[in-house]
Design a protein around this motif. Structure first.
Motif, PDB file in Angstrom:
ATOM      1  N   ASP A 135     -24.742  -4.124 -57.395  1.00  0.00           N
ATOM      2  CA  ASP A 135     -24.430  -5.183 -56.570  1.00  0.00           C
ATOM      3  C   ASP A 135     -25.101  -3.585 -54.573  1.00  0.00           C
ATOM      4  OD1 ASP A 135     -22.037  -3.333 -56.028  1.00  0.00           O
ATOM      5  OD2 ASP A 135     -21.010  -4.456 -54.789  1.00  0.00           O
ATOM      6  N   SER A 175     -15.796 -13.476 -50.311  1.00  0.00           N
ATOM      7  CA  SER A 175     -15.682 -12.185 -49.930  1.00  0.00           C
ATOM      8  C   SER A 175     -15.058 -11.056 -51.798  1.00  0.00           C
ATOM      9  CB  SER A 175     -16.037 -10.937 -49.209  1.00  0.00           C
ATOM     10  OG  SER A 175     -14.756 -11.422 -48.718  1.00  0.00           O
ATOM     11  N   THR A 231     -21.590 -15.350 -47.966  1.00  0.00           N
ATOM     12  CA  THR A 231     -20.445 -14.454 -48.311  1.00  0.00           C
ATOM     13  C   THR A 231     -21.592 -13.722 -47.649  1.00  0.00           C
ATOM     14  OG1 THR A 231     -20.046 -14.061 -49.870  1.00  0.00           O
ATOM     15  CG2 THR A 231     -22.161 -14.307 -49.858  1.00  0.00           C
ATOM     16  N   GLU A 288     -23.913  -9.846 -47.917  1.00  0.00           N
ATOM     17  CA  GLU A 288     -25.655  -9.419 -48.815  1.00  0.00           C
ATOM     18  C   GLU A 288     -24.785  -8.799 -50.005  1.00  0.00           C
ATOM     19  OE1 GLU A 288     -29.140  -8.159 -48.297  1.00  0.00           O
ATOM     20  OE2 GLU A 288     -28.166  -7.198 -46.630  1.00  0.00           O
ATOM     21  N   ASP A 332     -22.077  -9.126 -51.324  1.00  0.00           N
ATOM     22  CA  ASP A 332     -21.893  -9.992 -52.659  1.00  0.00           C
ATOM     23  C   ASP A 332     -22.779 -11.656 -53.501  1.00  0.00           C
ATOM     24  OD1 ASP A 332     -18.918 -10.386 -52.621  1.00  0.00           O
ATOM     25  OD2 ASP A 332     -19.211  -9.847 -50.696  1.00  0.00           O
ATOM     26  N   TYR A 333     -24.062 -11.825 -52.548  1.00  0.00           N
ATOM     27  CA  TYR A 333     -24.696 -12.237 -53.328  1.00  0.00           C
ATOM     28  C   TYR A 333     -25.560 -11.557 -54.127  1.00  0.00           C
ATOM     29  CZ  TYR A 333     -28.686 -15.869 -52.023  1.00  0.00           C
ATOM     30  OH  TYR A 333     -29.961 -16.549 -52.212  1.00  0.00           O
ATOM     31  N   ILE A 374     -24.565 -12.532 -57.674  1.00  0.00           N
ATOM     32  CA  ILE A 374     -23.800 -13.630 -58.165  1.00  0.00           C
ATOM     33  C   ILE A 374     -25.531 -13.619 -58.430  1.00  0.00           C
ATOM     34  CG2 ILE A 374     -24.486 -16.050 -57.686  1.00  0.00           C
ATOM     35  CD1 ILE A 374     -22.210 -14.753 -54.661  1.00  0.00           C
ATOM     36  N   LYS A 381     -28.910 -15.262 -59.988  1.00  0.00           N
ATOM     37  CA  LYS A 381     -30.192 -15.791 -58.769  1.00  0.00           C
ATOM     38  C   LYS A 381     -29.985 -17.742 -58.982  1.00  0.00           C
ATOM     39  CE  LYS A 381     -33.482 -12.210 -58.694  1.00  0.00           C
ATOM     40  NZ  LYS A 381     -34.673 -11.340 -58.569  1.00  0.00           N
ATOM     41  N   ARG A 431     -27.418 -19.081 -57.011  1.00  0.00           N
ATOM     42  CA  ARG A 431     -26.948 -18.758 -55.305  1.00  0.00           C
ATOM     43  C   ARG A 431     -27.691 -20.062 -55.166  1.00  0.00           C
ATOM     44  NH1 ARG A 431     -30.590 -13.536 -55.640  1.00  0.00           N
ATOM     45  NH2 ARG A 431     -28.645 -12.351 -56.641  1.00  0.00           N
ATOM     46  N   ILE A 457     -25.278 -20.964 -51.217  1.00  0.00           N
ATOM     47  CA  ILE A 457     -24.369 -20.008 -50.978  1.00  0.00           C
ATOM     48  C   ILE A 457     -25.497 -19.403 -49.751  1.00  0.00           C
ATOM     49  CG2 ILE A 457     -23.440 -17.650 -51.962  1.00  0.00           C
ATOM     50  CD1 ILE A 457     -23.019 -18.916 -54.194  1.00  0.00           C
ATOM     51  N   PHE A 489     -25.575 -15.584 -47.231  1.00  0.00           N
ATOM     52  CA  PHE A 489     -25.446 -14.804 -46.469  1.00  0.00           C
ATOM     53  C   PHE A 489     -25.044 -14.144 -45.526  1.00  0.00           C
ATOM     54  CE2 PHE A 489     -29.224 -13.292 -48.614  1.00  0.00           C
ATOM     55  CZ  PHE A 489     -29.389 -12.372 -47.750  1.00  0.00           C
ATOM     56  N   LYS A 493     -26.672 -11.304 -43.129  1.00  0.00           N
ATOM     57  CA  LYS A 493     -27.306 -10.215 -43.098  1.00  0.00           C
ATOM     58  C   LYS A 493     -26.818  -9.203 -42.087  1.00  0.00           C
ATOM     59  CE  LYS A 493     -31.374  -8.183 -44.988  1.00  0.00           C
ATOM     60  NZ  LYS A 493     -33.346  -8.924 -44.602  1.00  0.00           N
TER      61      LYS A 493
END
Length: 240
Positions: free
Chosen positions: A26, A155, A207, A209, A211-212, A215, A217, A220, A223, A225, A227
């Protein structure tokens, strides 16, 4: 690292250096989205490649504990709300090394909403020449959210409380907050469970960025995020 890179890249050819850890994909993806990244099993190999490629400045993410590397500027970071936590070293606590190591460093960045004058004075007693900087997390995509709605937050961070504090500062209505371990590898069943819970309670999902990016694709959908950028109060030390 990203905040410092945003300052230095105006004048220098910069690159991020990060030791390769499979559980930190990540962070690698996030750094790649913000600049150039060299990630290898050995920090020395990464630095050697950076020199050969012609970079002016290497910004090393998480490397101060490797004492056989000489840094031009060495920076330690603390969360300004948690400071020392339980005062133990990892894995029992949040500290990477003993506080007295600050006598060898050039700067400390205190990230977060709160200030702890007693802690700042303690840092200065250890090293009265060290420079203190203050950073706050500022969302850059608030226009994508309807903050009148209710949210389920999840998160997997080293300090998930700061993410929650940031959301509350910007008036998000948090109805459910799920915390996973740092660098958690989300599986389909985790995401399905989160979505099922949010759907049942009619909550939007948000959540970080980081954590996103952890995940897959195809999972997602639905969901969102937040930023964020870390804004340093005084960046002259780095720009000069």
């Amino acid at each position: 690292c990203i905040a410092i890179n945003n300052i230095l890249k105006r004048s220098f050819k910069t690159v991020f250096i990060k030791k390769l850890y499979s559980e930190q994909i990540d962070e690698q993806r996030l750094l790649k989205s913000k600049g150039k990244l060299i990630c290898k099993n050995s920090r020395f190999d990464a630095l050697t490649q950076a020199e050969k490629t012609g970079y002016d400045v290497a910004i090393m993410d998480d490397g101060l504990q490797q004492k056989n590397i000489k840094y031009s500027i060495s920076i330690a970071c603390f969360n300004s709300s948690e400071t020392l936590g339980n005062r133990f070293l990892i894995p029992a606590g949040p500290l990477r090394e003993r506080l007295n190591a600050l006598k060898n460093y050039n700067a400390v960045i205190l990230n977060g909403e709160k200030r702890d004058i007693n802690f700042e004075n303690k840092i200065k007693r250890i090293n009265n020449k060290i420079k203190l900087f203050y950073g706050k997390y500022e969302p850059t995509n608030l226009n994508k959210f309807n903050r009148k709605k209710n949210y389920l937050v999840f998160s997997g961070l080293g300090n998930p409380e700061e993410f929650e504090r940031t959301l509350k500062k910007y008036k998000f209505n948090i109805k459910k907050n799920i915390v996973f371990p740092d660098h958690y590898n989300y599986k389909k069943r985790d995401i399905d469970k989160i979505k099922k819970m949010a759907n049942k309670k009619k909550l939007n999902i948000i959540t970080t960025e980081k954590d996103y990016l952890r995940i897959k694709k195809n999972l997602r959908k639905d969901i969102l995020f937040l930023k964020v950028n870390l804004k340093l109060k005084d960046n002259k030390y780095f720009s000069n």
